[in-house]
Write an enzyme that holds these catalytic residues in place. Structure first.
Site, short mmCIF file in Angstrom:
data_model
loop_
_atom_site.label_atom_id
_atom_site.label_comp_id
_atom_site.label_asym_id
_atom_site.label_seq_id
_atom_site.Cartn_x
_atom_site.Cartn_y
_atom_site.Cartn_z
N GLY A 239 -11.66 -8.15 -4.27
CA GLY A 239 -12.34 -7.16 -4.31
C GLY A 239 -13.73 -7.05 -3.68
O GLY A 239 -14.40 -6.26 -3.07
N GLU A 281 -8.74 -13.65 -6.71
CA GLU A 281 -7.73 -13.00 -5.96
C GLU A 281 -8.27 -12.43 -4.72
O GLU A 281 -8.17 -11.28 -4.27
CB GLU A 281 -6.79 -12.05 -6.56
CG GLU A 281 -6.27 -12.77 -7.78
CD GLU A 281 -5.38 -11.46 -8.42
OE1 GLU A 281 -4.43 -11.78 -9.12
OE2 GLU A 281 -5.58 -10.30 -8.27
N PRO A 282 -9.24 -13.29 -4.01
CA PRO A 282 -9.69 -12.82 -2.75
C PRO A 282 -8.74 -12.45 -1.62
O PRO A 282 -7.70 -13.20 -1.25
CB PRO A 282 -10.92 -13.49 -2.45
CG PRO A 282 -10.20 -14.90 -2.81
CD PRO A 282 -9.53 -14.45 -4.15
N GLY A 283 -8.81 -11.35 -0.93
CA GLY A 283 -8.08 -11.27 0.08
C GLY A 283 -8.92 -10.86 1.44
O GLY A 283 -9.41 -11.57 2.24
N ARG A 284 -9.53 -9.61 1.53
CA ARG A 284 -10.61 -9.14 2.33
C ARG A 284 -11.52 -10.22 2.93
O ARG A 284 -11.90 -10.48 3.96
CB ARG A 284 -11.12 -7.89 2.10
CG ARG A 284 -11.90 -7.22 3.40
CD ARG A 284 -13.06 -6.17 2.82
NE ARG A 284 -12.20 -5.17 1.87
CZ ARG A 284 -11.19 -4.23 2.48
NH1 ARG A 284 -11.29 -3.87 3.66
NH2 ARG A 284 -10.57 -3.49 1.40
N ARG A 319 -6.72 1.44 9.02
CA ARG A 319 -7.82 1.54 7.97
C ARG A 319 -8.86 2.73 8.60
O ARG A 319 -9.19 3.25 7.66
CB ARG A 319 -8.78 0.40 8.08
CG ARG A 319 -8.06 -1.09 7.31
CD ARG A 319 -8.85 -2.16 7.20
NE ARG A 319 -9.72 -1.74 6.09
CZ ARG A 319 -11.06 -1.42 6.39
NH1 ARG A 319 -11.52 -1.84 7.45
NH2 ARG A 319 -11.75 -1.17 5.45
N CYS A 350 0.69 10.32 18.53
CA CYS A 350 0.71 11.69 18.73
C CYS A 350 0.46 12.37 17.43
O CYS A 350 1.05 13.08 16.77
CB CYS A 350 1.98 11.86 19.10
SG CYS A 350 2.45 13.90 19.49
N TYR A 379 -5.72 -6.31 6.05
CA TYR A 379 -5.33 -4.69 6.08
C TYR A 379 -5.25 -4.26 7.47
O TYR A 379 -5.33 -3.09 7.84
CB TYR A 379 -6.12 -3.55 4.96
CG TYR A 379 -6.28 -4.35 3.65
CD1 TYR A 379 -5.10 -4.68 3.00
CD2 TYR A 379 -7.51 -5.13 3.27
CE1 TYR A 379 -5.18 -5.31 1.84
CE2 TYR A 379 -7.54 -5.57 2.25
CZ TYR A 379 -6.33 -5.75 1.27
OH TYR A 379 -6.62 -6.28 0.22
C1 LIG Z 1 -5.44 -5.95 -3.09
C2 LIG Z 1 -5.45 -7.16 -4.28
C3 LIG Z 1 -6.52 -8.09 -3.93
C4 LIG Z 1 -7.27 -8.49 -2.90
O1 LIG Z 1 -8.30 -7.45 -2.90
P1 LIG Z 1 -9.30 -7.88 -1.75
O2 LIG Z 1 -10.49 -6.52 -1.57
O3 LIG Z 1 -8.80 -7.81 -0.33
O4 LIG Z 1 -10.18 -8.95 -2.12
C5 LIG Z 1 -6.34 -8.73 -5.30
N1 LIG Z 1 -5.66 -8.71 -6.33
C6 LIG Z 1 -4.91 -7.58 -6.48
C7 LIG Z 1 -4.24 -7.45 -7.89
C8 LIG Z 1 -4.91 -6.63 -5.48
O5 LIG Z 1 -4.28 -5.62 -5.41
#
Ligand SMILES: *Cc1c(COP(=O)(O)O)cnc(C)c1O
Length: 428
Positions: A239, A281-284, A319, A350, A379
């Site tokens: 997050g 759990e980093p993504g972004r 997004r 469209c 994303y």
């Molecule tokens: C989406 C998600 C993440 C990653 O969130 P980011 O904002 O991309 O870091 C981590 N854990 C869980 C459970 C998620 O659903």
């Protein structure tokens, strides 16, 4: 020029990524095109070294490209997966099952069976899911380690669609029920409860929300420990936000996050007398700024406003339409020129909502120009679709030496037909 993004440079007016000329990349590979800097991706992952011994599970939903997952596996990443498909990708990329957490608020029974059979940990989202998983584990004669996804009831400052830890959210077990579910799991022969999990939302720019969540999780860890449960893992989810707009406040770094969160975890763990492993759990924050999206201008039209029509719309980058999000746009062959006009940048889809940027100040834009959307790695492709008969775009990886390799080909018409069948009675 673009804040702290040292993988993006301007040479003779042209935007480069890790030394590769973006106009040349668009020419060679076609557009729309996602382009990732390998070095930047690695650096972003390493920034989480601030958490020293914590495990970092990359959130595969942010970007499921196999080459990127492979790079992160080399860096030591685990994976947060949300479906059988994501589990499949993570294991193909070589992420060890001991570092994979199977998440989800509504998992299929077949997914629980797959998780149990493959030996990954499962984040359980409800008491009922726990029972289904226990049955699956029993029939396979496996013991499954589980964490519980907690609804921590934390209010965060982010777009409402990506706040996931609110009391009203669909995710997780209300924290008042967690100790009971933990006990239920302890009594189950094929389930081993090992910890607690939360994820309070995405694009969060305020470290204090994470600190609050960490405190809430440690309260629960204390309660579970008092009930004779063993808390070996605390997973705080992902997050952490990034700075999309160069004019905005810089985002906190993983080191800032660590400085806020680690003392809480350490002090409270010592008080409770436990030493849980921390998981993130980093993504972004790992993948967003490693990647740009290159698109070509199909048309410029003076109407109610000046519209710039691109070959990429919300089918390629969802997004802006989903979350009203800002992506910085760079005119690739005049990246050093001042803004000359205000443009509303739209896609080819469209739908009136297919607007990627409104009233954006850019250097003069003409048909044929290549524009780059920055921070498109999270994303971006993973949310793309084939809507309106558009194939999904290609992806390219740029190595440290500037060499570019295709890591996903663009889809064509045959991909639109894939999987479809015309019943024989309709043939003649
Ligand atoms: C989406 C998600 C993440 C990653 O969130 P980011 O904002 O991309 O870091 C981590 N854990 C869980 C459970 C998620 O659903």
């Amino acid at each position: 020029m673009f804040g702290k993004k040292d993988h993006l440079t301007v040479e003779r007016g042209r935007l480069h990524i890790s030394g590769a000329d973006t106009v040349a990349l668009a020419q060679e590979f076609g557009t729309p095109l996602y382009v990732t800097s390998e070095e930047r991706l690695r650096q972003n992952f390493r920034a989480y070294d601030a958490f020293s011994s914590a495990d970092k599970y990359f959130a595969v939903k942010a970007n499921g490209n196999l080459a990127l997952l492979r790079i992160l596996a080399q860096e030591g990443a685990g994976a947060d997966v949300f479906s059988a498909g994501e589990l499949y990708l993570a294991s193909l990329a070589g992420i060890p099952r001991d570092k994979i957490l199977f998440n989800g608020n509504s998992k299929r029974e077949s997914e629980l069976v797959m998780a149990a059979a493959s030996g990954v940990r499962v984040s359980v989202d409800s008491p009922e899911e726990l029972e289904t998983l226990a049955r699956a584990a029993q029939s396979l004669d496996r013991t499954v380690e589980v964490l519980f996804r907690v609804n921590p009831d934390i209010n965060v400052q982010t777009h409402p669609k990506i706040a996931t830890g609110l009391r009203t959210s669909k995710f997780g077990i209300p924290h008042s029920q967690v100790v009971d579910v933990y006990r239920q799991a302890m009594a189950s022969s094929h389930i081993l409860p090992v910890g607690l999990h939360c994820h309070i939302g995405s694009q969060i720019l305020d470290v204090s929300s994470f600190v609050e969540a960490a405190g809430r999780m440690m309260d629960l860890a204390a309660a579970v420990t008092s009930a004779d449960g063993s808390v070996e893992m605390i997973d705080l989810g992902g997050g952490l936000g990034i700075q999309y707009d160069p004019q905005a406040q810089p985002a906190p770094s993983p080191a800032d996050l660590a400085a806020g969160v680690l003392p809480v975890i350490r002090q409270r763990s010592a008080q409770i007398g436990i030493s849980p492993r921390l998981v993130l759990e980093p993504g972004r924050s790992i993948v967003a700024d490693s990647t740009i999206l290159l698109t070509r201008v199909n048309t410029v039209k003076d109407a109610h406003v000046t519209f710039v029509g691109l070959d990429a719309g919300f089918n390629v980058l969802a997004r802006p339409m989903l979350y009203d999000s800002y992506h910085h746009i760079v005119a690739c062959d005049r990246a050093d020129q001042p803004a000359a006009g205000s443009y509303t940048v739209v896609g080819p889809i469209c739908e009136s909502g297919d607007v990627l940027a409104r009233d954006r100040l850019l250097p003069p834009v003409q048909r044929g120009d290549v524009l780059a959307f920055l921070d498109a790695g999270a994303y971006g492709f993973s949310m793309s679709s084939q809507y309106n008969g558009q194939g999904r775009p290609a992806e390219v990886l740029v190595a440290k030496d500037g060499g570019a390799e295709l890591i996903r080909r663009a889809e064509g018409p045959s991909d639109l037909m894939a999987g479809q069948m015309i019943p024989s009675r309709l043939l003649y």
